[in-house]
Design a protein around this motif. Structure first.
Motif, PDB file in Angstrom:
ATOM      1  N   ALA A 155       2.718   2.340   4.553  1.00  0.00           N
ATOM      2  CA  ALA A 155       2.476   3.278   3.454  1.00  0.00           C
ATOM      3  C   ALA A 155       1.630   4.458   3.914  1.00  0.00           C
ATOM      4  O   ALA A 155       1.867   5.605   3.520  1.00  0.00           O
ATOM      5  CB  ALA A 155       1.796   2.551   2.296  1.00  0.00           C
ATOM      6  N   GLN A 156       0.652   4.178   4.772  1.00  0.00           N
ATOM      7  CA  GLN A 156      -0.210   5.255   5.265  1.00  0.00           C
ATOM      8  C   GLN A 156       0.590   6.275   6.069  1.00  0.00           C
ATOM      9  O   GLN A 156       0.400   7.493   5.926  1.00  0.00           O
ATOM     10  CB  GLN A 156      -1.326   4.663   6.139  1.00  0.00           C
ATOM     11  CG  GLN A 156      -2.341   5.683   6.640  1.00  0.00           C
ATOM     12  CD  GLN A 156      -3.190   6.228   5.508  1.00  0.00           C
ATOM     13  OE1 GLN A 156      -3.882   5.481   4.835  1.00  0.00           O
ATOM     14  NE2 GLN A 156      -3.154   7.534   5.293  1.00  0.00           N
ATOM     15  N   GLN A 157       1.503   5.779   6.909  1.00  0.00           N
ATOM     16  CA  GLN A 157       2.328   6.695   7.697  1.00  0.00           C
ATOM     17  C   GLN A 157       3.251   7.512   6.788  1.00  0.00           C
ATOM     18  O   GLN A 157       3.404   8.723   6.974  1.00  0.00           O
ATOM     19  CB  GLN A 157       3.160   5.917   8.713  1.00  0.00           C
ATOM     20  CG  GLN A 157       4.073   6.834   9.545  1.00  0.00           C
ATOM     21  CD  GLN A 157       4.869   6.066  10.588  1.00  0.00           C
ATOM     22  OE1 GLN A 157       4.415   5.040  11.075  1.00  0.00           O
ATOM     23  NE2 GLN A 157       6.038   6.566  10.943  1.00  0.00           N
ATOM     24  N   VAL A 174       1.702   3.402  -3.197  1.00  0.00           N
ATOM     25  CA  VAL A 174       2.845   3.315  -2.288  1.00  0.00           C
ATOM     26  C   VAL A 174       2.969   1.904  -1.732  1.00  0.00           C
ATOM     27  O   VAL A 174       4.077   1.352  -1.622  1.00  0.00           O
ATOM     28  CB  VAL A 174       2.717   4.347  -1.150  1.00  0.00           C
ATOM     29  CG1 VAL A 174       3.831   4.158  -0.128  1.00  0.00           C
ATOM     30  CG2 VAL A 174       2.747   5.761  -1.710  1.00  0.00           C
ATOM     31  N   THR A 175       1.841   1.272  -1.378  1.00  0.00           N
ATOM     32  CA  THR A 175       1.874  -0.103  -0.870  1.00  0.00           C
ATOM     33  C   THR A 175       2.457  -1.048  -1.909  1.00  0.00           C
ATOM     34  O   THR A 175       3.296  -1.916  -1.606  1.00  0.00           O
ATOM     35  CB  THR A 175       0.466  -0.569  -0.477  1.00  0.00           C
ATOM     36  OG1 THR A 175      -0.080   0.322   0.500  1.00  0.00           O
ATOM     37  CG2 THR A 175       0.494  -1.975   0.080  1.00  0.00           C
ATOM     38  N   ALA A 176       2.033  -0.893  -3.176  1.00  0.00           N
ATOM     39  CA  ALA A 176       2.551  -1.746  -4.247  1.00  0.00           C
ATOM     40  C   ALA A 176       4.052  -1.551  -4.435  1.00  0.00           C
ATOM     41  O   ALA A 176       4.808  -2.516  -4.637  1.00  0.00           O
ATOM     42  CB  ALA A 176       1.803  -1.452  -5.548  1.00  0.00           C
ATOM     43  N   THR A 180      -6.612  -2.110   0.999  1.00  0.00           N
ATOM     44  CA  THR A 180      -5.163  -1.931   0.885  1.00  0.00           C
ATOM     45  C   THR A 180      -4.474  -3.091   0.179  1.00  0.00           C
ATOM     46  O   THR A 180      -3.266  -3.054   0.005  1.00  0.00           O
ATOM     47  CB  THR A 180      -4.547  -1.776   2.288  1.00  0.00           C
ATOM     48  OG1 THR A 180      -4.851  -2.945   3.060  1.00  0.00           O
ATOM     49  CG2 THR A 180      -5.090  -0.543   2.979  1.00  0.00           C
ATOM     50  N   ARG A 181      -5.219  -4.104  -0.218  1.00  0.00           N
ATOM     51  CA  ARG A 181      -4.626  -5.246  -0.904  1.00  0.00           C
ATOM     52  C   ARG A 181      -5.018  -5.219  -2.370  1.00  0.00           C
ATOM     53  O   ARG A 181      -6.170  -4.969  -2.709  1.00  0.00           O
ATOM     54  CB  ARG A 181      -5.079  -6.570  -0.267  1.00  0.00           C
ATOM     55  CG  ARG A 181      -4.755  -6.676   1.212  1.00  0.00           C
ATOM     56  CD  ARG A 181      -3.278  -6.626   1.478  1.00  0.00           C
ATOM     57  NE  ARG A 181      -2.556  -7.753   0.872  1.00  0.00           N
ATOM     58  CZ  ARG A 181      -1.252  -7.898   0.901  1.00  0.00           C
ATOM     59  NH1 ARG A 181      -0.500  -6.981   1.504  1.00  0.00           N
ATOM     60  NH2 ARG A 181      -0.684  -8.927   0.332  1.00  0.00           N
TER      61      ARG A 181
END
Length: 449
Positions: A67-69, A41-43, A323-324
């Motif tokens: 993204a976490q939320q 999702v972050t990507a 997360t990176r």
């Protein structure tokens, strides 16, 4: 392997999500809808233009926090239950790898214990090569099918491959006048099917006990007793494998998975290249010192499965805590070099132990140690490439490495003086360095996790 990589959480990272329409700019909710975990999702958010700056403007600490939320709103799973599930999955992955290693080692012990002690060394090499070649091509057919088609069709392709290898084993039996080859071939056919279709503690316990009893009987010179035990264990394993395969095939269509012939051909070329190098080493250093290389290679093969399972567990841990993208992949791949060094160290230690005979002098001991190191590095590289879906790459690397090693071993100086070890040591150093780069790179890929 393509099916596995496509289903992996990070397989889609870096691609912009397709919106509902061609002119529709993806929203954060779109990224959350098609993403499968925090990293994915972050990507997708970053690829859609939602950077950390945009996330802070929307009231979040970072893109990963956003993204976490979004993931929590989409799939609110209790954090404690998620962690327990991850721990359970990691534990199962490691125990499954250890179980396969036990079955593999015990099967080899059963086969080796049946080898007539008066056999010519070249005959022993051919028998062992037949078993190894059978295991490689059957595994290639099975795993290719499992990654690209229905389970039953995959098993059908593996069983056809088993039938061909059994016929070749019978031909080898007739040519060598040595029936022991059939024990090796039948075990090599049965083991991949059993660990895939009938995994579990019962299989590990039964095969482990059979291997331990065979080793004890062989140690005390009870050749006929161990032969009867090995024949019985081989027959039971073959029947169990055929029964499990029959159950899977009955639920499938009457076909094999497309590409199975190509996968088997790639595995065949790869294994023949490896066997060619081992044959050159065998002829160069003799059967006595070669035993150290063969056993060291076996130990490397047995340890590779659990060690790569640990690497996979580590990669999953990294993907769930960082997360990176770039730092995460770098950290996940960092375990590659220690893993390679552990396999090489184990192989060298075993080779030294085998050569540590006070009643014999091995003139080519440095060459045997170098060959053990090269074998372990080759095993590690092949495992890393195969586990990340690069079967053709594993074949090409093996052919190139074994060709270079074979040429180095057979090269003679213009003065026709016996070559010692310089060329092969250089080739081995290049092989280990290349293996470290390849293993590290492949373990940093999401397919490895």
């Amino acid at each position: 392997m393509s099916a596995t990589s496509a289903a992996h959480p990070m397989a889609g990272a870096g691609r912009a999500p397709a919106g509902p329409g061609a002119d529709h700019r993806p929203t954060p909710e779109d990224a959350a809808a098609i993403g499968v975990d925090l990293w994915d999702v972050t990507a997708h958010l970053e690829a859609s233009g939602f950077s950390d700056r945009a996330a802070r403007a929307a009231g979040h600490a970072s893109t990963a926090g956003w993204a976490q939320q979004l993931l929590g709103e989409r799939d609110p799973v209790p954090r404690g239950r998620t962690r327990r599930g991850r721990r359970s999955a990691r534990s199962h992955l490691l125990w499954a790898a250890l179980g396969r290693a036990v079955v593999m080692l015990a099967g080899v012990v059963i086969c080796v214990s049946t080898m007539p002690r008066e056999s010519v060394e070249v005959v022993v090499f051919v028998i062992a090569a037949a078993g190894w070649l059978t295991a490689q091509v059957v595994s290639a057919a099975l795993w290719h099918g499992l990654g690209r088609g229905p389970r039953g069709d995959a098993v059908r392709g593996a069983m056809i491959t088993c039938g061909i290898m059994v016929l070749l084993g019978i031909a080898t039996w007739i040519a060598l006048r040595e029936p022991t080859v059939m024990i090796w071939v039948l075990w090599a056919c049965s083991a991949p099917l059993l660990v895939t279709l009938r995994p579990g503690p019962l299989l590990v316990a039964l095969v482990g006990i059979a291997g331990a009893v065979s080793a004890l009987a062989w140690t005390f010179g009870a050749y006929w007793q161990v032969l009867v035990l090995a024949v019985g264990a081989t027959a039971l394993a073959s029947v169990a494998a055929a029964s499990a395969a029959g159950e899977a095939i009955r639920t499938a269509r009457s076909r094999i998975v497309p590409g199975t012939v190509g996968a088997v051909t790639v595995a065949l070329i790869q294994t023949l290249a490896h066997l060619g190098l081992l044959l050159v080493i065998f002829l160069r250093i003799g059967p006595g010192a070669f035993a150290a290389v063969a056993i060291a290679g076996l130990v490397a093969g047995v340890l590779a499965d659990p060690l790569f399972a640990v690497a996979r567990i580590f990669g999953r841990w990294v993907s769930s805590h960082l997360t990176r993208w770039f730092p995460g992949r770098t950290l996940a791949g960092a375990i590659g070099t220690p893993l390679l060094l552990a396999l090489c160290a184990a192989a060298v230690w075993v080779a030294f132990r085998v050569l540590d005979d006070p009643y014999r002098v091995y003139l080519d001991e440095p060459l045997a140690i170098t060959a053990a190191t090269a074998t372990a590095a080759l095993v590690a590289t092949i495992n890393a490439l195969l586990r990340t879906g690069a079967a053709t790459g594993a074949m090409v690397f093996t052919v190139l490495a074994c060709t270079a090693g074979g040429l180095a071993l057979t090269y003679r100086l213009p003065a026709e003086e016996p070559w010692q070890s310089g060329n092969f040591i250089l080739v081995t150093a290049v092989l280990v360095a290349s293996a470290a780069i390849i293993v590290t790179h492949r373990l940093s890929r999401p397919q490895a996790w």
